[in-house]
Design a protein around this motif. Structure first.
Motif, mmCIF file in Angstrom:
data_model
loop_
_atom_site.group_PDB
_atom_site.id
_atom_site.type_symbol
_atom_site.label_atom_id
_atom_site.label_comp_id
_atom_site.label_asym_id
_atom_site.label_seq_id
_atom_site.Cartn_x
_atom_site.Cartn_y
_atom_site.Cartn_z
ATOM 1 N N THR A 186 -3.357 -3.231 -3.094
ATOM 2 C CA THR A 186 -3.735 -4.617 -2.819
ATOM 3 C C THR A 186 -3.727 -4.863 -1.314
ATOM 4 N N LEU A 187 -2.653 -4.448 -0.651
ATOM 5 C CA LEU A 187 -2.575 -4.596 0.801
ATOM 6 C C LEU A 187 -3.638 -3.742 1.485
ATOM 7 N N ASN A 188 -3.865 -2.545 0.990
ATOM 8 C CA ASN A 188 -4.861 -1.639 1.566
ATOM 9 C C ASN A 188 -6.245 -2.290 1.561
ATOM 10 N N ALA A 189 -6.656 -2.813 0.410
ATOM 11 C CA ALA A 189 -7.975 -3.430 0.301
ATOM 12 C C ALA A 189 -8.085 -4.669 1.180
ATOM 13 N N GLN A 190 -7.033 -5.457 1.227
ATOM 14 C CA GLN A 190 -7.043 -6.660 2.059
ATOM 15 C C GLN A 190 -7.164 -6.302 3.538
ATOM 16 N N THR A 191 -6.499 -5.223 3.933
ATOM 17 C CA THR A 191 -6.547 -4.782 5.332
ATOM 18 C C THR A 191 -7.935 -4.285 5.700
ATOM 19 N N VAL A 192 -8.556 -3.510 4.811
ATOM 20 C CA VAL A 192 -9.910 -3.021 5.049
ATOM 21 C C VAL A 192 -10.883 -4.199 5.154
ATOM 22 N N ALA A 193 -10.743 -5.150 4.224
ATOM 23 C CA ALA A 193 -11.632 -6.311 4.228
ATOM 24 C C ALA A 193 -11.533 -7.090 5.538
ATOM 25 N N LYS A 194 -10.323 -7.288 6.009
ATOM 26 C CA LYS A 194 -10.128 -8.025 7.261
ATOM 27 C C LYS A 194 -10.715 -7.263 8.443
ATOM 28 N N ALA A 195 -10.563 -5.947 8.421
ATOM 29 C CA ALA A 195 -11.040 -5.125 9.531
ATOM 30 C C ALA A 195 -12.563 -5.134 9.641
ATOM 31 N N VAL A 196 -13.255 -5.186 8.507
ATOM 32 C CA VAL A 196 -14.726 -5.132 8.531
ATOM 33 C C VAL A 196 -15.371 -6.504 8.396
ATOM 34 N N GLY A 197 -14.551 -7.542 8.296
ATOM 35 C CA GLY A 197 -15.075 -8.895 8.217
ATOM 36 C C GLY A 197 -15.621 -9.283 6.861
ATOM 37 N N ALA A 198 -15.073 -8.706 5.809
ATOM 38 C CA ALA A 198 -15.523 -9.023 4.455
ATOM 39 C C ALA A 198 -14.818 -10.263 3.931
ATOM 40 N N SER A 199 -15.500 -10.965 3.050
ATOM 41 C CA SER A 199 -14.921 -12.112 2.365
ATOM 42 C C SER A 199 -15.767 -12.378 1.135
ATOM 43 N N GLY B 122 -4.078 9.514 -8.044
ATOM 44 C CA GLY B 122 -5.275 9.125 -7.309
ATOM 45 C C GLY B 122 -6.177 8.204 -8.108
ATOM 46 N N LYS B 123 -6.327 8.492 -9.395
ATOM 47 C CA LYS B 123 -7.183 7.661 -10.239
ATOM 48 C C LYS B 123 -6.595 6.264 -10.417
ATOM 49 N N GLU B 124 -5.276 6.192 -10.590
ATOM 50 C CA GLU B 124 -4.647 4.876 -10.714
ATOM 51 C C GLU B 124 -4.769 4.095 -9.413
ATOM 52 N N ALA B 125 -4.495 4.780 -8.288
ATOM 53 C CA ALA B 125 -4.556 4.112 -6.993
ATOM 54 C C ALA B 125 -5.964 3.590 -6.724
ATOM 55 N N TYR B 126 -6.979 4.397 -7.045
ATOM 56 C CA TYR B 126 -8.351 3.949 -6.831
ATOM 57 C C TYR B 126 -8.676 2.739 -7.704
ATOM 58 N N LYS B 127 -8.237 2.777 -8.936
ATOM 59 C CA LYS B 127 -8.487 1.644 -9.841
ATOM 60 C C LYS B 127 -7.893 0.359 -9.280
ATOM 61 N N GLU B 128 -6.667 0.447 -8.759
ATOM 62 C CA GLU B 128 -6.022 -0.736 -8.192
ATOM 63 C C GLU B 128 -6.756 -1.207 -6.930
ATOM 64 N N PHE B 129 -7.167 -0.241 -6.103
ATOM 65 C CA PHE B 129 -7.890 -0.593 -4.877
ATOM 66 C C PHE B 129 -9.221 -1.267 -5.218
ATOM 67 N N ALA B 130 -9.951 -0.698 -6.161
ATOM 68 C CA ALA B 130 -11.266 -1.225 -6.514
ATOM 69 C C ALA B 130 -11.178 -2.652 -7.045
ATOM 70 N N ALA B 131 -10.126 -2.930 -7.823
ATOM 71 C CA ALA B 131 -9.970 -4.281 -8.372
ATOM 72 C C ALA B 131 -9.778 -5.306 -7.267
ATOM 73 N N GLU B 132 -8.924 -4.985 -6.291
ATOM 74 C CA GLU B 132 -8.695 -5.919 -5.194
ATOM 75 C C GLU B 132 -9.898 -5.957 -4.254
ATOM 76 N N ALA B 133 -10.586 -4.829 -4.070
ATOM 77 C CA ALA B 133 -11.762 -4.783 -3.203
ATOM 78 C C ALA B 133 -12.825 -5.765 -3.678
ATOM 79 N N ALA B 134 -13.048 -5.797 -4.976
ATOM 80 C CA ALA B 134 -14.049 -6.709 -5.536
ATOM 81 C C ALA B 134 -13.662 -8.163 -5.266
ATOM 82 N N ARG B 135 -12.367 -8.438 -5.312
ATOM 83 C CA ARG B 135 -11.909 -9.814 -5.131
ATOM 84 C C ARG B 135 -12.063 -10.288 -3.695
ATOM 85 N N VAL B 136 -11.902 -9.366 -2.727
ATOM 86 C CA VAL B 136 -11.903 -9.777 -1.317
ATOM 87 C C VAL B 136 -13.235 -9.519 -0.620
#
Length: 397
Positions: free
Chosen positions: A167-180, A197-211
């Motif tokens: 969750t923090l990873n995706a939020q940090t990436v989004a902020k760095a690239v100016g996503a919203s 790795g598969k679990e971590a990616y699943k969690e990242f992808a879910a938060e990525a879509a949100r941010v």
């Protein structure tokens, strides 16, 4: 996770089958107690299952530094309930088959009051059913897989789960690239092909879509891959604003070096781990890399954290990192708990259930306690780290 029940059934079967092989455990190089930690009437032991050799040996080396420093300090302060504390080391190479194989031997040793390890969640989980059946606390101090503690009431972890990390990873990436939500940005993501790795990616992808992150390309890769060009060409050609790698240190360096040196991609990179191996392998390419973590020796805030950093530097000649602090804390946690209850298997379990002020060396320091329902730490938060001038330092956004 949807396949959690299947995974747990497979692990239980693996652990049960391990009893057939335990008599030949030593032939696999699984080790045993050293002379300094041999059991006696005045000694209680913690068993450490960890990768002394094999592809994850770098992490085993880091863990052992933390273990050994903590052990010295505990015994210098009087041990546990007047007894000397020992550590019995078992080299499993962080391999699930070896963990399952050695678990019955450890469980049968009455001098062992708790188990710490392993590096990989999947390897640790293969041993957990045996420890749980023996009512022996399995303290998975490095195990971030969300379902790690599902095996039973004697399986605990102070490690932050992948849900929180990613969750923090995706939020940090989004902020760095100016996503919203109103300004979607494309990224590419590659991740290691294992359960973690598969679990971590699943969690990242879910938060990525949100941010507001659009994963334009994603692919997994095998842990022993030596050439990732085929998937990274596609990752680059998706024209992402950033590339994210979800994996370990060695593969993180391989991904980064391929992108920079072979494919001439110069955009932001998120991935890798805080180890000398990653920094050495990635070299100058690592500069600016951002990762999530739980500790930074350059950003300690409490006297207890400062004392730990000072003691570690005095013993080893360099500052501690994430993997050294979690292993150090694991031994200190268990010793602290036993000194609040008693130096037995039952005492360790009771301590994790009842102690509310375990000293915290990670993050901003302080104290922590466990949620007895999930058997996870309730108040340990991740931090961000960035590579500056060839070293990881705390990153304040």
């Amino acid at each position: 996770m949807k396949n959690a029940q299947k995974i747990r059934r497979a692990l239980v079967a693996a652990a049960a089958a391990a009893t057939v092989f335990v008599t030949s455990a030593c032939s696999f190089g699984l080790g045993g107690e050293s002379a300094s930690s041999a059991a006696s009437g005045d000694t209680v032991n913690i068993a450490a299952i960890y990768p002394e050799t094999g592809q994850y040996a770098e992490y085993g080396k880091l863990f052992k530094r933390g273990f050994d420093l903590a052990l010295e300090e505990v015994n210098a302060d009087g041990g546990v309930q007047g007894k000397k504390l020992g550590i019995q080391y078992y080299d499993t190479q962080s391999d699930a088959k070896q963990d399952a194989s050695v678990a019955p031997k450890i469980a049968a040793d009455s001098s062992v009051v708790a188990v710490v390890g392993d590096y990989a969640s999947s390897a640790s989980a293969a041993a957990s059913p045996t420890f749980n059946q023996a009512k022996l606390v399995h303290y998975g101090f490095n195990n971030s897989a969300t379902n790690f503690t599902d095996t039973g009431e004697y399986v605990w972890s102070p490690q932050i789960t992948q849900n929180t990390y990613q969750t923090l990873n995706a939020q940090t990436v989004a902020k760095a690239v100016g996503a919203s939500a109103g300004a979607t940005k494309k990224i590419s993501v590659v991740y290691i092909e294992n359960d973690w790795g598969k679990e971590a990616y699943k969690e990242f992808a879910a938060e990525a879509a949100r941010v507001g992150l659009d994963i334009a390309y994603e692919s997994s890769y095998l842990a022993d891959s030596t050439d990732l060009s085929p998937i990274l060409i596609k990752a680059r050609d998706a024209q992402p604003e950033a590339v994210v790698n979800i994996g370990y240190g060695p593969d993180g360096a391989l991904v980064l070096n391929t992108l920079r040196n072979k494919l001439s991609w110069t955009g932001p990179f998120f991935g890798g781990q805080e180890t000398a191996e990653f920094l050495d392998n990635a070299g100058k390419n690592a500069e600016g890399t951002i990762i999530t973590g739980i500790f930074s020796a350059t950003g300690v805030k409490t006297d207890e954290q400062k004392r730990f950093v000072s003691a570690f530097e005095k013993k080893y000649g360099h500052k501690p990192g994430n993997f050294e602090v979690v292993s150090y804390q694991a031994i200190k946690d268990l010793a602290y708990g036993m000194n609040k209850t008693n130096a037995t298997r039952e005492g360790v379990q009771k301590a994790l259930q009842t102690v509310t002020d375990f000293p915290l060396y990670q993050g901003d320091g302080g104290t922590f306690a466990f949620d007895t329902a999930t058997r996870r730490a309730k108040n340990i938060d991740p931090i961000l780290l960035i590579v500056k001038d060839g070293a990881f330092v705390r990153y304040e956004e």
